[in-house]
Motif scaffolding. Structure first.
Motif, mmCIF file in Angstrom:
data_model
loop_
_atom_site.group_PDB
_atom_site.id
_atom_site.type_symbol
_atom_site.label_atom_id
_atom_site.label_comp_id
_atom_site.label_asym_id
_atom_site.label_seq_id
_atom_site.Cartn_x
_atom_site.Cartn_y
_atom_site.Cartn_z
ATOM 1 N N VAL A 139 -3.512 -1.294 10.028
ATOM 2 C CA VAL A 139 -4.673 -0.485 9.801
ATOM 3 C C VAL A 139 -5.667 -1.093 8.736
ATOM 4 O O VAL A 139 -4.983 -1.884 7.913
ATOM 5 C CB VAL A 139 -4.175 0.984 9.124
ATOM 6 N N PRO A 140 -6.910 -0.775 8.782
ATOM 7 C CA PRO A 140 -7.885 -1.590 7.943
ATOM 8 C C PRO A 140 -7.662 -0.625 6.485
ATOM 9 O O PRO A 140 -7.460 0.335 6.395
ATOM 10 C CB PRO A 140 -9.272 -1.104 8.485
ATOM 11 N N PHE A 141 -7.820 -1.442 5.744
ATOM 12 C CA PHE A 141 -7.514 -1.058 4.273
ATOM 13 C C PHE A 141 -8.780 -1.379 3.434
ATOM 14 O O PHE A 141 -9.031 -0.384 2.652
ATOM 15 C CB PHE A 141 -6.247 -1.817 3.500
ATOM 16 N N GLU A 142 -9.467 -2.290 3.506
ATOM 17 C CA GLU A 142 -10.613 -2.613 2.690
ATOM 18 C C GLU A 142 -11.527 -3.441 3.506
ATOM 19 O O GLU A 142 -11.057 -4.539 4.173
ATOM 20 C CB GLU A 142 -10.310 -2.854 1.307
ATOM 21 N N ASN A 143 -12.894 -3.445 3.186
ATOM 22 C CA ASN A 143 -13.759 -4.469 3.986
ATOM 23 C C ASN A 143 -14.668 -4.965 2.478
ATOM 24 O O ASN A 143 -14.991 -4.053 1.238
ATOM 25 C CB ASN A 143 -14.759 -3.508 4.584
ATOM 26 N N GLY A 147 -16.215 -1.640 0.775
ATOM 27 C CA GLY A 147 -15.013 -1.356 0.109
ATOM 28 C C GLY A 147 -13.912 -0.839 0.723
ATOM 29 O O GLY A 147 -13.452 -1.020 1.841
ATOM 30 N N GLU A 148 -12.993 -0.239 -0.092
ATOM 31 C CA GLU A 148 -11.606 0.479 0.660
ATOM 32 C C GLU A 148 -11.951 1.532 1.605
ATOM 33 O O GLU A 148 -13.087 2.268 1.501
ATOM 34 C CB GLU A 148 -10.902 1.120 -0.424
ATOM 35 N N VAL A 149 -11.003 1.849 2.356
ATOM 36 C CA VAL A 149 -10.931 2.550 3.411
ATOM 37 C C VAL A 149 -9.917 3.856 2.623
ATOM 38 O O VAL A 149 -8.589 3.828 2.628
ATOM 39 C CB VAL A 149 -10.397 2.280 4.726
ATOM 40 N N GLY A 150 -10.720 4.782 2.090
ATOM 41 C CA GLY A 150 -10.154 5.797 1.330
ATOM 42 C C GLY A 150 -8.940 6.672 2.172
ATOM 43 O O GLY A 150 -7.898 7.005 1.757
ATOM 44 N N ASP A 154 -4.923 7.269 1.248
ATOM 45 C CA ASP A 154 -4.498 8.617 0.972
ATOM 46 C C ASP A 154 -3.155 8.638 1.678
ATOM 47 O O ASP A 154 -2.167 9.100 1.332
ATOM 48 C CB ASP A 154 -5.286 9.667 1.320
ATOM 49 N N LEU A 155 -3.191 8.012 2.973
ATOM 50 C CA LEU A 155 -2.072 8.296 3.828
ATOM 51 C C LEU A 155 -0.916 7.434 3.183
ATOM 52 O O LEU A 155 0.221 7.500 3.435
ATOM 53 C CB LEU A 155 -2.612 7.750 5.166
ATOM 54 N N LEU A 156 -1.292 6.338 2.684
ATOM 55 C CA LEU A 156 -0.321 5.286 2.206
ATOM 56 C C LEU A 156 0.461 6.163 1.096
ATOM 57 O O LEU A 156 1.596 6.078 0.922
ATOM 58 C CB LEU A 156 -0.997 4.212 1.707
ATOM 59 N N ILE A 157 -0.054 7.033 0.281
ATOM 60 C CA ILE A 157 0.493 7.783 -0.611
ATOM 61 C C ILE A 157 1.280 8.918 -0.127
ATOM 62 O O ILE A 157 2.265 9.437 -0.512
ATOM 63 C CB ILE A 157 -0.566 8.382 -1.705
ATOM 64 N N LYS A 158 0.902 9.691 1.083
ATOM 65 C CA LYS A 158 1.298 10.459 1.693
ATOM 66 C C LYS A 158 2.744 10.385 2.641
ATOM 67 O O LYS A 158 3.627 11.307 2.468
ATOM 68 C CB LYS A 158 0.239 11.045 2.517
ATOM 69 N N TYR A 159 2.713 9.379 3.164
ATOM 70 C CA TYR A 159 3.939 8.954 3.911
ATOM 71 C C TYR A 159 4.993 8.030 3.515
ATOM 72 O O TYR A 159 4.339 6.878 2.784
ATOM 73 C CB TYR A 159 3.201 8.603 5.496
ATOM 74 N N PRO A 160 5.944 8.193 3.574
ATOM 75 C CA PRO A 160 7.214 7.209 3.307
ATOM 76 C C PRO A 160 7.301 5.927 4.135
ATOM 77 O O PRO A 160 8.145 5.747 4.599
ATOM 78 C CB PRO A 160 8.471 8.279 3.451
ATOM 79 N N VAL A 161 6.206 5.030 3.858
ATOM 80 C CA VAL A 161 6.045 3.842 4.366
ATOM 81 C C VAL A 161 5.582 2.707 3.470
ATOM 82 O O VAL A 161 5.445 3.219 2.166
ATOM 83 C CB VAL A 161 5.117 3.824 5.466
ATOM 84 N N TYR A 162 5.761 1.636 3.774
ATOM 85 C CA TYR A 162 5.678 0.654 2.742
ATOM 86 C C TYR A 162 4.780 -0.750 3.528
ATOM 87 O O TYR A 162 4.675 -0.920 4.530
ATOM 88 C CB TYR A 162 6.953 -0.091 2.276
ATOM 89 N N CYS A 164 4.047 -4.141 3.949
ATOM 90 C CA CYS A 164 5.089 -5.485 4.184
ATOM 91 C C CYS A 164 4.328 -6.568 4.527
ATOM 92 O O CYS A 164 4.790 -7.739 4.709
ATOM 93 C CB CYS A 164 6.172 -5.169 5.338
ATOM 94 N N LYS A 165 2.930 -6.723 4.657
ATOM 95 C CA LYS A 165 2.097 -7.764 5.051
ATOM 96 C C LYS A 165 0.695 -7.320 4.971
ATOM 97 O O LYS A 165 0.221 -6.168 5.175
ATOM 98 C CB LYS A 165 2.412 -8.310 6.591
ATOM 99 N N ASP A 166 -0.190 -8.179 4.933
ATOM 100 C CA ASP A 166 -1.816 -8.063 5.185
ATOM 101 C C ASP A 166 -2.471 -9.270 6.001
ATOM 102 O O ASP A 166 -1.557 -10.230 6.239
ATOM 103 C CB ASP A 166 -2.507 -8.002 3.604
ATOM 104 N N TYR A 167 -3.706 -8.910 6.267
ATOM 105 C CA TYR A 167 -4.116 -9.759 7.244
ATOM 106 C C TYR A 167 -5.935 -9.696 6.816
ATOM 107 O O TYR A 167 -6.259 -8.458 7.194
ATOM 108 C CB TYR A 167 -3.619 -9.514 8.693
ATOM 109 N N ASP A 168 -6.315 -10.741 6.939
ATOM 110 C CA ASP A 168 -7.849 -10.937 6.649
ATOM 111 C C ASP A 168 -8.555 -11.261 8.146
ATOM 112 O O ASP A 168 -8.336 -12.430 8.340
ATOM 113 C CB ASP A 168 -8.123 -11.857 5.452
#
Length: 361
Positions: A139-143, A147-150, A154-162, A164-168
Motif C-alpha cells: 500500500v502507498p504510505f507517503e509521497n 505527504g503521507e497517506v493518512g 490509521d489502518l496500520l494502527i487499527k489492524y494487527p499487521v507489521y 516488513c519492507k518498503d519500496y520507493d
C-alpha cells in the motif's frame, strides 16, 4: 491446598493434554492442506464442517455443555481455516486498485513471481493480510510531493499487521488521450486527486475541467471507453499500452523527484532490520512527547521522522507515528517499550525492516 488450587491443578493437566491433541490435529490439517493443494480444492467445505459438529456433539454426555462445545468446535475449525489459508496463500500478495494503477506497478516490481490479488480499498488489503487470504499487502504510505497517506497510517494502527519492507517508486505522471487526439482538443482531464495536484504546474492556465477519479488507472480506462478526443487522463505510461491510449504529454508532474513510498505489510514482526517504527499516545500534558523522545534518544536511536494523527472519536487527541534508525533486538525492544509505557498511554511496535537502496523505475 484449597479447592480452588485443586481445580486449577486439574485444569492445568487437562490443558497440557489438550495442547498435545491440538498439535496432532493441526498436523492432520496439514495433510488436508496438501491434498487440497494437489486437487485445487477451496479451504471452506461447509458440509464437512456441519457433519463434524453434529458428529462430535454426540461425544458430550452432559447436555448443559453441548452449546459451549459446539462453539468450541466452531472456533477450532475457524482456526483451522485460517491456518490453511496462510499455507495455501503463501505466494499471493494483494494491492488496492486495478491493473495499471501505481500500487499494481509497485506490486509487480517487488513481487514479480507472486500471484497478485486486487482489492477495492486499502482496508480490504489489511483485512486480507489479517485473515490469511494473502501473505503480504502493498500500500502507498507517503509521497514526496503530497505527504503521507493518512488513511493507510490509521489502518496500520487499527489492524494487527507489521511493516516488513518498503519500496520507493519513482512516479511519472503522463497525460493520456485516445489515438489521434492533440493537446488542443482536450477539455476534461480525469485522475485521482493526488495525481491532479502533483501535475498542478502543467495544468495551470490550460482551461481544462479537472475531474477527480478514484484511481489513475480507472481514469485511463474510462477515457479509453469514452473514445472522446476531448477527454484525457493523468496516469502512468503503462496505462497507455494497457488501454490503447496515446501519450499526449510525458512527465507532467511538477516535481521531477516525485516518488511514492510503498510499505509491505504482513502478519509477522521481522526480528531485526536497520529501521523500525512504533506508535505512541502520550498524555495531554506539557512535556509528555518530549519525555518519550528523550527515552528513544537515551537508547541511542535516531528518529528519522515523526507524524502526528488525530485519534478517531477522541477530539483534539493525537497519536504519533515514529520511524527510527536502528536494529532493535528483542530484549532491547522490550526494554524500550517498557520505558515508553511509563510516560505514554499506549505504545505499539509497528514494524522492523532493512532499508535498501532502490532502483528508480
Amino acid at each position: 491446598m484449597t479447592k480452588l488450587d485443586d481445580a486449577r491443578k486439574d485444569i492445568n493437566e487437562i490443558d497440557a493434554q489438550m495442547a498435545e491433541l491440538f498439535e496432532k490435529r493441526m498436523q492432520a490439517v496439514e495433510k488436508v492442506i496438501a491434498y487440497k493443494q494437489e486437487q485445487g480444492l477451496p479451504v471452506l467445505d461447509r458440509s464437512r464442517e456441519n457433519f463434524v459438529i453434529a458428529h462430535n456433539l454426540q461425544y458430550i454426555k452432559e447436555e448443559k455443555y453441548q452449546d459451549s462445545y459446539k462453539e468450541f468446535l466452531q472456533d477450532i475449525m475457524a482456526i483451522s481455516r485460517k491456518y490453511q489459508k496462510t499455507i495455501l496463500n503463501q505466494d499471493v500478495v494483494g494491492y488496492q486498485g486495478v491493473e495499471g494503477a501505481f500500487s499494481h506497478i509497485a506490486c509487480t516490481h517487488v513481487f514479480s513471481e507472486h500471484k497478485k490479488q486486487r482489492y477495492a480499498s486499502f482496508e480490504d488489503v489489511f483485512k486480507a493480510v489479517v485473515d490469511g487470504e494473502i501473505r503480504y499487502g502493498i500500500v502507498p504510505f507517503e509521497n514526496s510531493y503530497t505527504g503521507e497517506v493518512g488513511e493507510v497510517l490509521d489502518l496500520l494502527i487499527k489492524y494487527p499487521v507489521y511493516v516488513c519492507k518498503d519500496y520507493d517508486l519513482k512516479i511519472s505522471q503522463n497525460l493520456l488521450g485516445i489515438p489521434g487526439a492533440k493537446l488542443e482538443d482536450i477539455r476534461q482531464v480525469y485522475s485521482k486527486d493526488q495525481a491532479i495536484y502533483q501535475s498542478k504546474q502543467f495544468l495551470e492556465g490550460r482551461g481544462y475541467e479537472l475531474i477527480p477519479y478514484p484511481n489513475t488507472a480507472l481514469a485511463a480506462e474510462y477515457v479509453a471507453k469514452q473514445n472522446d478526443k476531448k477527454k484525457a487522463a493523468i496516469a502512468a505510461k503503462e496505462n497507455a499500452e494497457l488501454y490503447g491510449l496515446a501519450v499526449l504529454a510525458e512527465d507532467i508532474n511538477t516535481s521531477a523527484q516525485n516518488t511514492t513510498r510503498f510499505i509491505i505489510i504482513g502478519r509477522d514482526l521481522q526480528p531485526s532490520g536497520n529501521i523500525f517504527s512504533l506508535a505512541v499516545i502520550v498524555p495531554h500534558k506539557a512535556g509528555a512527547l518530549v519525555s518519550a523522545m528523550n527515552i528513544i534518544a537515551r537508547h541511542g536511536f535516531n528518529m528519522q521522522s515523526i507524524i502526528s494523527r488525530s485519534i478517531k472519536d477522541r477530539p483534539w487527541e493525537y497519536y504519533f507515528y515514529v520511524e527510527i534508525d536502528g536494529n532493535i533486538q528483542k530484549e532491547q525492544e522490550q526494554l524500550l517499550v517498557q520505558e515508553l509505557k511509563d510516560v505514554c498511554e499506549e505504545v505499539r511496535i509497528l514494524g522492523a525492516y532493512t532499508k535498501e537502496s532502490r532502483d528508480e523505475k
